[in-house]
Design a protein around this motif. Sequence first.
Motif, PDB file in Angstrom:
ATOM      1  N   SER A   1       0.713  -1.263  -0.055  1.00 36.42           N
ATOM      2  CA  SER A   1      -0.149   0.053  -0.128  1.00 36.42           C
ATOM      3  C   SER A   1       0.870   1.211  -0.107  1.00 36.42           C
ATOM      4  O   SER A   1       0.521   2.275  -0.811  1.00 36.42           O
ATOM      5  CB  SER A   1      -0.829  -0.128   1.125  1.00 36.42           C
ATOM      6  N   LEU A   2       1.854   1.290   0.768  1.00 36.46           N
ATOM      7  CA  LEU A   2       2.610   2.504   0.768  1.00 36.46           C
ATOM      8  C   LEU A   2       3.566   2.586  -0.439  1.00 36.46           C
ATOM      9  O   LEU A   2       3.894   3.764  -1.018  1.00 36.46           O
ATOM     10  CB  LEU A   2       3.401   2.445   2.222  1.00 36.46           C
ATOM     11  N   LEU A   3       4.261   1.464  -0.987  1.00 37.11           N
ATOM     12  CA  LEU A   3       4.620   1.741  -2.277  1.00 37.11           C
ATOM     13  C   LEU A   3       3.947   2.139  -3.353  1.00 37.11           C
ATOM     14  O   LEU A   3       4.314   2.943  -4.016  1.00 37.11           O
ATOM     15  CB  LEU A   3       5.297   0.059  -2.793  1.00 37.11           C
TER      16      LEU A   3
ATOM     17  N   ALA B   1       2.465  11.115   7.070  1.00 36.60           N
ATOM     18  CA  ALA B   1       1.990  11.282   8.659  1.00 36.60           C
ATOM     19  C   ALA B   1       1.564   9.605   9.001  1.00 36.60           C
ATOM     20  O   ALA B   1       1.026   8.917   8.213  1.00 36.60           O
ATOM     21  CB  ALA B   1       1.006  12.256   8.943  1.00 36.60           C
ATOM     22  N   SER B   2       2.015   9.217  10.246  1.00 32.75           N
ATOM     23  CA  SER B   2       1.599   7.941  10.814  1.00 32.75           C
ATOM     24  C   SER B   2       0.524   8.123  11.651  1.00 32.75           C
ATOM     25  O   SER B   2       0.410   8.992  12.610  1.00 32.75           O
ATOM     26  CB  SER B   2       2.639   7.280  11.485  1.00 32.75           C
ATOM     27  N   ALA B   3      -0.664   7.024  11.541  1.00 33.85           N
ATOM     28  CA  ALA B   3      -1.471   7.053  12.669  1.00 33.85           C
ATOM     29  C   ALA B   3      -1.905   5.673  13.029  1.00 33.85           C
ATOM     30  O   ALA B   3      -2.737   5.026  12.648  1.00 33.85           O
ATOM     31  CB  ALA B   3      -2.781   7.846  12.170  1.00 33.85           C
ATOM     32  N   PRO B   4      -1.232   5.089  13.923  1.00 36.21           N
ATOM     33  CA  PRO B   4       0.306   5.709  14.511  1.00 36.21           C
ATOM     34  C   PRO B   4       1.336   5.052  14.039  1.00 36.21           C
ATOM     35  O   PRO B   4       1.352   4.124  13.139  1.00 36.21           O
ATOM     36  CB  PRO B   4      -0.033   4.955  16.100  1.00 36.21           C
ATOM     37  N   SER B   5       2.366   5.445  14.422  1.00 39.96           N
ATOM     38  CA  SER B   5       3.844   4.993  14.353  1.00 39.96           C
ATOM     39  C   SER B   5       3.869   3.661  14.667  1.00 39.96           C
ATOM     40  O   SER B   5       3.313   3.486  15.836  1.00 39.96           O
ATOM     41  CB  SER B   5       5.036   5.991  14.846  1.00 39.96           C
TER      42      SER B   5
ATOM     43  N   ALA C   1      -2.042   4.851   8.187  1.00 41.74           N
ATOM     44  CA  ALA C   1      -2.809   3.739   9.354  1.00 41.74           C
ATOM     45  C   ALA C   1      -2.886   2.435   8.957  1.00 41.74           C
ATOM     46  O   ALA C   1      -3.754   1.723   9.381  1.00 41.74           O
ATOM     47  CB  ALA C   1      -4.312   4.495   9.236  1.00 41.74           C
ATOM     48  N   CYS C   2      -1.605   1.789   8.203  1.00 40.56           N
ATOM     49  CA  CYS C   2      -1.827   0.657   8.240  1.00 40.56           C
ATOM     50  C   CYS C   2      -2.038  -0.149   9.585  1.00 40.56           C
ATOM     51  O   CYS C   2      -2.663  -1.078   9.695  1.00 40.56           O
ATOM     52  CB  CYS C   2      -0.321   0.180   7.602  1.00 40.56           C
ATOM     53  N   PHE C   3      -1.049   0.354  10.501  1.00 41.74           N
ATOM     54  CA  PHE C   3      -1.184  -0.350  11.678  1.00 41.74           C
ATOM     55  C   PHE C   3      -2.465  -0.013  12.666  1.00 41.74           C
ATOM     56  O   PHE C   3      -2.977  -1.080  13.052  1.00 41.74           O
ATOM     57  CB  PHE C   3       0.103  -0.030  12.774  1.00 41.74           C
ATOM     58  N   GLY C   4      -2.540   1.115  12.732  1.00 36.44           N
ATOM     59  CA  GLY C   4      -3.885   1.416  13.578  1.00 36.44           C
ATOM     60  C   GLY C   4      -5.055   1.607  13.074  1.00 36.44           C
ATOM     61  O   GLY C   4      -6.062   2.269  13.799  1.00 36.44           O
ATOM     62  N   GLY C   5      -5.330   1.861  11.644  1.00 36.29           N
ATOM     63  CA  GLY C   5      -6.517   2.322  11.247  1.00 36.29           C
ATOM     64  C   GLY C   5      -7.642   1.602  11.331  1.00 36.29           C
ATOM     65  O   GLY C   5      -8.820   2.286  11.279  1.00 36.29           O
TER      66      GLY C   5
ATOM     67  N   SER D   1      -4.578  10.545   1.040  1.00 37.12           N
ATOM     68  CA  SER D   1      -4.795   8.989   0.876  1.00 37.12           C
ATOM     69  C   SER D   1      -4.269   8.416   2.231  1.00 37.12           C
ATOM     70  O   SER D   1      -3.671   9.192   2.932  1.00 37.12           O
ATOM     71  CB  SER D   1      -3.698   8.503  -0.300  1.00 37.12           C
ATOM     72  N   VAL D   2      -5.006   7.182   2.488  1.00 34.45           N
ATOM     73  CA  VAL D   2      -4.949   6.673   3.693  1.00 34.45           C
ATOM     74  C   VAL D   2      -4.913   5.030   3.567  1.00 34.45           C
ATOM     75  O   VAL D   2      -5.374   4.637   2.737  1.00 34.45           O
ATOM     76  CB  VAL D   2      -6.119   6.718   4.861  1.00 34.45           C
ATOM     77  N   SER D   3      -3.919   4.530   4.164  1.00 38.80           N
ATOM     78  CA  SER D   3      -3.760   2.996   4.192  1.00 38.80           C
ATOM     79  C   SER D   3      -3.990   2.461   5.413  1.00 38.80           C
ATOM     80  O   SER D   3      -3.691   2.938   6.512  1.00 38.80           O
ATOM     81  CB  SER D   3      -2.333   2.616   3.905  1.00 38.80           C
ATOM     82  N   VAL D   4      -5.025   1.122   5.306  1.00 36.17           N
ATOM     83  CA  VAL D   4      -5.085   0.585   6.507  1.00 36.17           C
ATOM     84  C   VAL D   4      -4.954  -0.884   6.333  1.00 36.17           C
ATOM     85  O   VAL D   4      -5.324  -1.534   5.193  1.00 36.17           O
ATOM     86  CB  VAL D   4      -6.372   0.817   7.269  1.00 36.17           C
TER      87      VAL D   4
END
Length: 492
Positions: free
Chosen positions: A113-115, A184-188, A215-219, A244-247
């Motif tokens: 997703s980040l790539l 930005a990270s939500a969260p790191s 927001a991959c981790f915490g979304g 954009s947002v990733s979860v």
Amino acid sequence: MTDTAGAGALPAQGMPAADVLGEIRALRDADRPTHGGRLFAYVYDPGVAGLDELAQAAYAQSAHVNGLDPTAFPSLLAMENALVGAAARLLGGGPGTGAPDVVGSVTSGGTESLLLAVKAARDARPDLTEPRIVAPASAHAAFAKAAHYLRVALDTVPVDPVTLRPDVAAVAAAIRPETVLVVASAPSYAHGVVDPVTEIAAVAQAAGVRCHVDACFGGWALPWLRRLGAPVPPFDFAVPGVTSVSVDLHKYAYAPKGVSVLLHRDPALRAPQFFAYADWPGYTMVNPVIASTRSGGPIAAAYATLRHLGEDGYLRLAAATRDAVAGLADAIRATDGLRLMAEPETTVVCFTSDDPGLDLFVLVDELTARGWHTQPQLTYADLPASVHLTVTAAVAPRVAEFGPALAEAVAAARAAGPVVLPPELLALAGSLTPEALTPDLVAGLAGGLGLAADAGAPERMAVVNTLLDAAPARLRERLLAEFVGLLQRPAW
Ligand SMILES: Cc1ncc(COP(=O)(O)O)c(C=O)c1O
């Protein structure tokens, strides 16, 4: 004549199914426990009876379906669109919101997703010969990987050693005319703190630059925690300027591995993410994501997981996780010599040691010896080494056991004392250049540290972690890459 004897995974004569499964079971015995709430990284366990069986059955139904062509397999398209719709609604998009045109794609994981977020941002600016992205130092390493793969420069903004967040003015100052994306990270991941998304998105928007919220981790956890009353700051499409947002569904949506969602605020922002190619004699290839052939298995399993747990299920699991986080944090606070890196605000508990007599890496080993698998994090810039705990719902029933185990492990770590590396080894770690590292040198070093390439990681890692901790980042990378290279050898 070639030798026809079987080799590696391929026996000369096929084996009965039960024997094959027995082999895999035996191999799995060496793994860390994926269930049971004692492994604080790598796995996300809701501890819900029957969920694994459901996900496995759904996976099996769609395992041979190919996501390469959504017109050939509309079942997969329907499930992907349903996952994207669910993620978009959870993250501030969809009908009736300020981001009604959100679209997205299902990917294989957070890194993909980040790539793709970086690729979309890069390819939206074909006029730039040297595109750049701006990310806080706490952003996931996948951004560095994306920058590397995509030949985009990465401008890192340091994080404050106390708040563990970047200074927004420093983010603004890092944006240049060539910047295509601000992160930005939500969260790191490392510390579980949510970056000041509103402010970061505002400076990106003012500069006319995309802003991706990782927001991959915490979304999939933050929205439920907010509904339960936690003071979760705005971090999703509700924030102007977030493009954009990733979860990851294989994290707090508790789906089996292989599913993440990348959302864009509108279709035009997503368009440069796609790759299409007609200039060859085969089928015209259109890939929204990096992979071309994709199994329907992970997507069907994620779909089944969301349908089965539902909003009420996720709320229940978030409440259990919140309580587990509070209990673990209390245990850390009650321990002399340990200090929380940050007050837990999400699903991470991260702590460090202020006491030179209490070596964190030894403590991690002592916890492991007692069946608690935590994740050591090395010293970075002006941040001390720390211990990371990803907390999931399955931890809740275990929390009462953690405090006494921690107390025992701390006592044992104090009794053992800190790791003391021979001075010549320490000097070597500080002075060796990555270029000077040969495979032979790494093999010798690994052997000397008890890391036999054919035996996996040793029980006690403190010496290795201490050595890595003394090495600069570039050397750590090379050492570990060489070591993994030693592990990845064909089994004949
Ligand atoms: C914040 C964040 N982003 C991205 C990733 C990468 O996800 P994956 O391991 O699924 O590629 C992670 C993984 O932990 C993460 O925590």
